[in-house]
Design a protein around this motif. Structure first.
Motif, PDB file in Angstrom:
ATOM      1  N   LYS A  80       0.851  -1.147   0.053  1.00  0.00           N
ATOM      2  CA  LYS A  80       0.115  -0.207  -0.024  1.00  0.00           C
ATOM      3  C   LYS A  80       0.782   1.209   0.091  1.00  0.00           C
ATOM      4  CE  LYS A  80      -3.964  -2.348   2.465  1.00  0.00           C
ATOM      5  NZ  LYS A  80      -4.550  -2.085   3.934  1.00  0.00           N
ATOM      6  N   SER A  81       0.412   2.335  -0.188  1.00  0.00           N
ATOM      7  CA  SER A  81       1.119   3.888  -0.366  1.00  0.00           C
ATOM      8  C   SER A  81       1.690   3.992   0.984  1.00  0.00           C
ATOM      9  CB  SER A  81       0.279   4.868  -0.801  1.00  0.00           C
ATOM     10  OG  SER A  81      -0.813   5.046   0.052  1.00  0.00           O
ATOM     11  N   LEU A  82       2.613   4.713   1.277  1.00  0.00           N
ATOM     12  CA  LEU A  82       3.342   5.051   2.334  1.00  0.00           C
ATOM     13  C   LEU A  82       2.789   6.599   2.810  1.00  0.00           C
ATOM     14  CD1 LEU A  82       7.088   3.821   1.867  1.00  0.00           C
ATOM     15  CD2 LEU A  82       5.177   2.716   3.166  1.00  0.00           C
ATOM     16  N   CYS A  83       2.742   6.739   4.032  1.00  0.00           N
ATOM     17  CA  CYS A  83       2.385   8.198   4.747  1.00  0.00           C
ATOM     18  C   CYS A  83       3.077   8.337   5.673  1.00  0.00           C
ATOM     19  CB  CYS A  83       0.940   8.173   4.968  1.00  0.00           C
ATOM     20  SG  CYS A  83       0.234   7.286   6.186  1.00  0.00           S
ATOM     21  N   VAL A  84       3.114   9.594   6.354  1.00  0.00           N
ATOM     22  CA  VAL A  84       3.738   9.879   7.757  1.00  0.00           C
ATOM     23  C   VAL A  84       2.678  10.637   8.351  1.00  0.00           C
ATOM     24  CG1 VAL A  84       6.217  10.097   7.061  1.00  0.00           C
ATOM     25  CG2 VAL A  84       4.694  11.929   6.516  1.00  0.00           C
ATOM     26  N   ARG A  85       2.502  10.215   9.847  1.00  0.00           N
ATOM     27  CA  ARG A  85       1.433  10.937  10.478  1.00  0.00           C
ATOM     28  C   ARG A  85       1.480  10.394  11.979  1.00  0.00           C
ATOM     29  NH1 ARG A  85      -1.391   6.294  12.580  1.00  0.00           N
ATOM     30  NH2 ARG A  85      -1.543   4.299  11.398  1.00  0.00           N
TER      31      ARG A  85
ATOM     32  N   ASP B 145       1.844  12.495  21.073  1.00  0.00           N
ATOM     33  CA  ASP B 145       0.656  12.794  20.269  1.00  0.00           C
ATOM     34  C   ASP B 145       1.116  13.338  18.981  1.00  0.00           C
ATOM     35  OD1 ASP B 145      -1.525  11.663  21.584  1.00  0.00           O
ATOM     36  OD2 ASP B 145      -1.866  13.594  22.696  1.00  0.00           O
ATOM     37  N   THR B 146       2.457  13.894  18.931  1.00  0.00           N
ATOM     38  CA  THR B 146       2.760  14.583  17.959  1.00  0.00           C
ATOM     39  C   THR B 146       3.897  13.633  17.030  1.00  0.00           C
ATOM     40  OG1 THR B 146       4.611  15.822  19.139  1.00  0.00           O
ATOM     41  CG2 THR B 146       2.558  16.924  18.576  1.00  0.00           C
ATOM     42  N   LYS B 147       4.315  12.779  17.729  1.00  0.00           N
ATOM     43  CA  LYS B 147       5.429  11.890  17.221  1.00  0.00           C
ATOM     44  C   LYS B 147       5.327  11.290  15.853  1.00  0.00           C
ATOM     45  CE  LYS B 147       9.469   9.762  18.375  1.00  0.00           C
ATOM     46  NZ  LYS B 147      10.474  10.696  18.664  1.00  0.00           N
ATOM     47  N   LEU B 148       6.021  11.233  15.082  1.00  0.00           N
ATOM     48  CA  LEU B 148       6.233  11.239  13.625  1.00  0.00           C
ATOM     49  C   LEU B 148       6.455   9.596  13.597  1.00  0.00           C
ATOM     50  CD1 LEU B 148       7.545  12.929  10.767  1.00  0.00           C
ATOM     51  CD2 LEU B 148       7.721  10.510  10.693  1.00  0.00           C
ATOM     52  N   LEU B 149       5.267   8.981  12.668  1.00  0.00           N
ATOM     53  CA  LEU B 149       5.397   7.684  12.477  1.00  0.00           C
ATOM     54  C   LEU B 149       5.141   7.529  10.874  1.00  0.00           C
ATOM     55  CD1 LEU B 149       2.355   6.399  14.764  1.00  0.00           C
ATOM     56  CD2 LEU B 149       4.858   6.474  15.522  1.00  0.00           C
ATOM     57  N   LEU B 150       5.892   6.664  10.436  1.00  0.00           N
ATOM     58  CA  LEU B 150       5.873   5.897   8.975  1.00  0.00           C
ATOM     59  C   LEU B 150       4.920   4.833   8.828  1.00  0.00           C
ATOM     60  CD1 LEU B 150       6.918   6.138   6.038  1.00  0.00           C
ATOM     61  CD2 LEU B 150       8.819   4.483   6.608  1.00  0.00           C
TER      62      LEU B 150
ATOM     63  N   TRP C 114       7.784   2.511  10.893  1.00  0.00           N
ATOM     64  CA  TRP C 114       8.874   3.184  11.796  1.00  0.00           C
ATOM     65  C   TRP C 114       8.241   4.194  12.488  1.00  0.00           C
ATOM     66  CZ3 TRP C 114      12.734   6.998   8.927  1.00  0.00           C
ATOM     67  CH2 TRP C 114      13.546   7.401   9.619  1.00  0.00           C
ATOM     68  N   ILE C 115       8.796   4.104  13.823  1.00  0.00           N
ATOM     69  CA  ILE C 115       8.638   5.164  14.979  1.00  0.00           C
ATOM     70  C   ILE C 115       9.874   6.003  14.848  1.00  0.00           C
ATOM     71  CG2 ILE C 115       8.167   5.848  17.279  1.00  0.00           C
ATOM     72  CD1 ILE C 115       6.883   3.045  17.694  1.00  0.00           C
ATOM     73  N   TYR C 116       9.578   7.281  14.316  1.00  0.00           N
ATOM     74  CA  TYR C 116      10.898   7.967  14.166  1.00  0.00           C
ATOM     75  C   TYR C 116      11.474   8.366  15.495  1.00  0.00           C
ATOM     76  CZ  TYR C 116      13.654  12.115  12.965  1.00  0.00           C
ATOM     77  OH  TYR C 116      14.793  12.935  12.844  1.00  0.00           O
ATOM     78  N   GLY C 117      13.027   7.986  15.344  1.00  0.00           N
ATOM     79  CA  GLY C 117      13.935   8.124  16.541  1.00  0.00           C
ATOM     80  C   GLY C 117      13.763   6.838  17.561  1.00  0.00           C
ATOM     81  N   ALA C 118      12.894   5.698  16.992  1.00  0.00           N
ATOM     82  CA  ALA C 118      12.775   4.643  17.859  1.00  0.00           C
ATOM     83  C   ALA C 118      12.811   3.245  16.691  1.00  0.00           C
ATOM     84  CB  ALA C 118      11.587   4.674  18.575  1.00  0.00           C
TER      85      ALA C 118
END
Length: 459
Positions: free
Chosen positions: A375-380, A412-417, A425-429
């Motif tokens: 499926k398509s990728l997004c960041v949220r 609540d603002t942490k960036l997820l791929l 991916w949890i950015y930074g984790a």
């Protein structure tokens, strides 16, 4: 000899380079008249280009007009270009909701800077008595070491060649060289705080101890050296305990063990980096942050501009107060950087057929098996029920946040791929095992996240 004293000050503090453009603030008083005369006597030796600028504040009627005419004539007599700039200080003070003195000072330096340009210097005629008055005013209001340093001989492009000369020495110089000057009648009005100190307090101090003004000015100079050392040391300590995250985050224990004088300076540096300013930061804010740190319990305090200082998971963090959760979602496209305004980062992705040094796994770049992505990728940011596949099963993102010691204020603002409903991916984790590369991987998709400033430098 005053000329030699000023010359040595200029050389000691490297105030002007050979051939420098120098804009001199010329009010018409004894101090500025003497400054212009001294720099004029030296300018051929050092190939300086001089210009005087006078600000007509529109406050004293005919007296101010006479000052403007005087500085024009004086500058012309020395062969120096002079510009008179008119300004309604009373009107500006009302509009800016500040004192007339403050409005006038702000305008003066803006004009001087305009005339000096990017490479010129601004010479002003503050002397040792002015310095002593400034120190006393700050002591009365309450100040720290920064305030006790007074006016610096050199601050950016503003220089003060007369800072270690007394008013008496300057007036004697004017008399010796038959230099006339103007008297500002407002200098004798005790309605102004500085005038009260000049006319009433300083004479008493001179009676108590002769040379008080000079001694106070000398003390300010010594304190400036001490302050510079403390500033450099605090910056070094700050870099040592600053954790390598996008958000300003400090190690708790080293900060707790630091000498209090350094600790407060380090906290100030952290606030400045996080918020971009320390303009409204008070001693009460610093002490509240220190109390939070030293009581050793998780929590937060409000600081300035809607920012919070939070203690959590052995670290002190600075984050913007979240009044309500704001959801965001951005679809990714190959080879097209996307700006995520909520996090001030750029995200970009692309496909490669073999790994190389540029696209290796690190904190900012991750590789996944492209053929496993259906499926398509997004960041949220996170949604209720989000999970990630790991070795041995799946786990809630909420639990992973706790495991990774991600502060509550950031969750609540942490960036997820994400790929559809699955989190890669949890950015930074952590990253998901479901999309991990293996020996059968033929195509790799790389995803890179860069801070806004870092991305702009790269491009």
């Amino acid at each position: 000899m005053l000329l030699e004293q000023v010359k040595q000050t200029i050389l000691q503090y490297k105030m002007f380079a050979d051939g420098a453009n120098i804009v001199i603030g010329l009010s018409g008083g004894a101090d500025s008249v003497a400054l212009v005369h001294i720099l004029w006597r030296l300018h051929k030796q050092y190939h300086w280009r001089l210009q005087t600028v006078h600000i007509h504040h529109g406050l004293r009627g005919q007296e101010a007009d006479a000052d403007a005419a005087f500085v024009k004539a004086y500058s012309t007599r020395l062969g120096i270009a002079c510009d008179v700039v008119c300004f309604d200080a009373a009107k500006a003070a009302k509009e800016q909701k500040c004192t007339v003195e403050e409005a006038g000072r702000n305008f003066r330096y803006r004009v001087f800077a305009k005339y000096a340009g990017q490479n010129g210097f601004i010479a002003v005629a503050h002397h040792a008595d002015d310095q002593a008055e400034t120190i006393l005013m700050r002591l009365c209001r309450g100040t720290g070491l920064d305030g006790l340093t007074g006016m610096l001989p050199v601050r950016n492009r503003i220089v003060r060649p007369l800072l270690f000369c007394s008013r008496k020495e300057i007036e004697q110089y004017c008399k010796q060289h038959q230099l006339s000057y103007q008297q500002d009648s407002t200098n004798f009005e005790t309605a102004y705080t500085r005038n009260k100190i000049r006319l009433q307090v300083m004479p008493l101090l001179e009676q108590v101890h002769g040379g008080s003004a000079a001694h106070i000015a000398k003390t300010a100079s010594l304190l400036a050296q001490e302050n510079d050392f403390m500033t450099q040391t605090a910056k070094q300590m700050y870099q040592q305990i600053r954790m390598p995250q996008t958000q300003v985050c400090l190690q708790k224990e080293p900060l707790q063990q630091m000498h209090r004088a350094l600790r407060l300076r380090v906290l100030r540096l952290a606030v400045e980096e996080a918020t971009g300013t320390t303009q409204n930061l008070t001693q009460a804010h610093l002490e509240a942050m220190e109390h939070l740190l030293m009581q050793n319990q998780n929590g937060f305090v409000q600081i300035v501009g809607g920012w919070q200082c939070c203690l959590e998971y052995q670290r002190l963090m600075f984050c913007k107060e979240q009044t309500q959760k704001t959801e965001y979602l951005y679809d990714l496209q190959l080879d097209m950087p996307i700006y995520i305004k909520e996090m001030d980062v750029f995200v970009e992705c692309g496909i490669i057929t073999e790994k190389n040094a540029e696209f290796c796994d690190n904190d900012y770049t991750k590789l996944f098996d492209y053929d496993k992505i259906k499926k398509s990728l997004c960041v949220r940011n996170r949604r209720a029920g989000d999970r990630m596949r790991l070795h041995g099963g799946t786990k809630k993102i909420k639990s992973l946040f706790i495991d990774e010691k991600i502060p509550k204020a950031q969750r609540d603002t942490k960036l997820l791929l994400a790929c559809g409903e699955e989190i890669l991916w949890i950015y930074g984790a952590q990253t998901s095992t479901a999309f991990a590369i293996d020996e059968n991987t033929k195509q790799y998709i790389w995803v890179r996240i860069m801070e806004g400033k870092q991305y702009e430098r790269k491009n």
